[in-house]
Design a protein around this motif. Structure first.
Motif, PDB file in Angstrom:
ATOM      1  N   SER A   1      15.762  18.648   4.681  1.00 18.14           N
ATOM      2  CA  SER A   1      15.478  19.488   5.838  1.00 18.14           C
ATOM      3  C   SER A   1      16.344  20.729   5.794  1.00 18.14           C
ATOM      4  CB  SER A   1      15.755  18.713   7.128  1.00 18.14           C
ATOM      5  OG  SER A   1      14.901  17.591   7.232  1.00 18.14           O
ATOM      6  N   VAL A   2      15.740  21.852   6.126  1.00 12.61           N
ATOM      7  CA  VAL A   2      16.452  23.120   6.081  1.00 12.61           C
ATOM      8  C   VAL A   2      15.875  24.031   7.147  1.00 12.61           C
ATOM      9  CG1 VAL A   2      14.898  24.118   4.360  1.00 12.61           C
ATOM     10  CG2 VAL A   2      17.251  24.937   4.508  1.00 12.61           C
ATOM     11  N   GLN A   3      16.669  24.975   7.614  1.00 14.68           N
ATOM     12  CA  GLN A   3      16.173  25.949   8.574  1.00 14.68           C
ATOM     13  C   GLN A   3      15.432  27.069   7.853  1.00 14.68           C
ATOM     14  OE1 GLN A   3      19.595  27.143  10.948  1.00 14.68           O
ATOM     15  NE2 GLN A   3      18.988  25.682  12.526  1.00 14.68           N
ATOM     16  N   ALA A   4      14.565  27.715   8.577  1.00 12.04           N
ATOM     17  CA  ALA A   4      13.820  28.836   8.023  1.00 12.04           C
ATOM     18  C   ALA A   4      14.786  29.879   7.464  1.00 12.04           C
ATOM     19  CB  ALA A   4      12.937  29.457   9.092  1.00 12.04           C
TER      20      ALA A   4
ATOM     21  N   GLY B   1      16.306  29.379   4.635  1.00 10.04           N
ATOM     22  CA  GLY B   1      17.188  28.669   3.736  1.00 10.04           C
ATOM     23  C   GLY B   1      16.565  28.403   2.380  1.00 10.04           C
TER      24      GLY B   1
ATOM     25  N   LYS C   1       9.938  28.923   4.748  1.00 11.89           N
ATOM     26  CA  LYS C   1       9.259  29.139   6.019  1.00 11.89           C
ATOM     27  C   LYS C   1       8.781  27.792   6.562  1.00 11.89           C
ATOM     28  CE  LYS C   1       7.371  33.514   4.275  1.00 11.89           C
ATOM     29  NZ  LYS C   1       6.124  34.289   4.026  1.00 11.89           N
ATOM     30  N   PRO C   2       8.571  27.694   7.870  1.00 13.51           N
ATOM     31  CA  PRO C   2       8.059  26.430   8.426  1.00 13.51           C
ATOM     32  C   PRO C   2       6.756  25.988   7.762  1.00 13.51           C
ATOM     33  CG  PRO C   2       8.907  27.799  10.177  1.00 13.51           C
ATOM     34  CD  PRO C   2       8.963  28.638   8.935  1.00 13.51           C
TER      35      PRO C   2
ATOM     36  N   THR D   1       6.648  23.434   4.897  1.00 10.54           N
ATOM     37  CA  THR D   1       6.858  22.010   5.155  1.00 10.54           C
ATOM     38  C   THR D   1       5.726  21.188   4.563  1.00 10.54           C
ATOM     39  OG1 THR D   1       8.121  22.411   7.171  1.00 10.54           O
ATOM     40  CG2 THR D   1       7.027  20.265   6.962  1.00 10.54           C
TER      41      THR D   1
ATOM     42  N   THR E   1      11.129  19.732   4.692  1.00 10.81           N
ATOM     43  CA  THR E   1      10.873  20.072   6.091  1.00 10.81           C
ATOM     44  C   THR E   1      11.662  21.328   6.437  1.00 10.81           C
ATOM     45  OG1 THR E   1      10.581  17.750   6.664  1.00 10.81           O
ATOM     46  CG2 THR E   1      10.967  19.288   8.470  1.00 10.81           C
ATOM     47  N   VAL E   2      10.956  22.346   6.908  1.00 16.14           N
ATOM     48  CA  VAL E   2      11.583  23.614   7.266  1.00 16.14           C
ATOM     49  C   VAL E   2      11.403  23.831   8.765  1.00 16.14           C
ATOM     50  CG1 VAL E   2      11.705  26.083   6.797  1.00 16.14           C
ATOM     51  CG2 VAL E   2      10.996  24.506   4.984  1.00 16.14           C
ATOM     52  N   SER E   3      12.498  23.955   9.463  1.00 17.52           N
ATOM     53  CA  SER E   3      12.445  24.140  10.904  1.00 17.52           C
ATOM     54  C   SER E   3      12.643  25.609  11.261  1.00 17.52           C
ATOM     55  CB  SER E   3      13.511  23.284  11.582  1.00 17.52           C
ATOM     56  OG  SER E   3      14.802  23.625  11.092  1.00 17.52           O
ATOM     57  N   SER E   4      12.031  26.006  12.350  1.00 11.56           N
ATOM     58  CA  SER E   4      12.116  27.414  12.771  1.00 11.56           C
ATOM     59  C   SER E   4      13.324  27.661  13.648  1.00 11.56           C
ATOM     60  CB  SER E   4      10.842  27.800  13.516  1.00 11.56           C
ATOM     61  OG  SER E   4      10.672  26.955  14.630  1.00 11.56           O
TER      62      SER E   4
END
Length: 122
Positions: free
Chosen positions: A11-14, A16, A85-86, A89, A119-122
């Motif tokens: 999991s990483v933030q947008a 990243g 980007k989200p 995902t 998984t990319v979170s915004s």
């Protein structure tokens, strides 16, 4: 028999980055066409591939952000993913086939890994 084992998801933030790896066994597979596919809520789609002549191919959605490479000494296919980007995902799959061309055609790939989740979170 080709064995493909993916790793590196998470999991990483947008914005990243993540690096996926696909370990394969057998020297001859160094020169096969190898690709990354991904599957989100919809169909499994081609992301990128290294063809039998070492040419690389990318889906328009990842050009300039993702880079595919192959470490033949270690027997590893690598996907460097930057500026995530989200919509990136998905479950990411490594795939291989012994001949080149038609890199985006899922049905032509004969061997698949089990997948690794990104998984990319915004």
């Amino acid at each position: 028999q080709v064995q493909l084992v993916e790793s590196g998801g998470g999991s990483v933030q947008a914005g990243g980055s993540l690096t996926l790896s696909c370990a394969y066994s057998g020297y001859k597979y160094n020169y096969w066409c190898m690709a990354w596919f991904r599957q989100g809520p919809g169909e499994r789609q081609a992301v990128t591939a290294i063809d039998t002549d070492d040419s690389t191919h990318y889906a328009d959605s990842v050009k300039g952000r993702f880079t595919i490479s192959k470490d033949r000494f270690k027997g590893t296919l690598i996907l460097q993913m930057n500026m995530l980007k989200p919509e990136d995902t998905a479950m990411y799959y490594c795939a291989a086939k012994p001949y080149g061309g038609a890199w985006e055609t899922l049905a032509f790939y004969e061997w698949w890994g089990q997948g690794t989740q990104v998984t990319v979170s915004s």
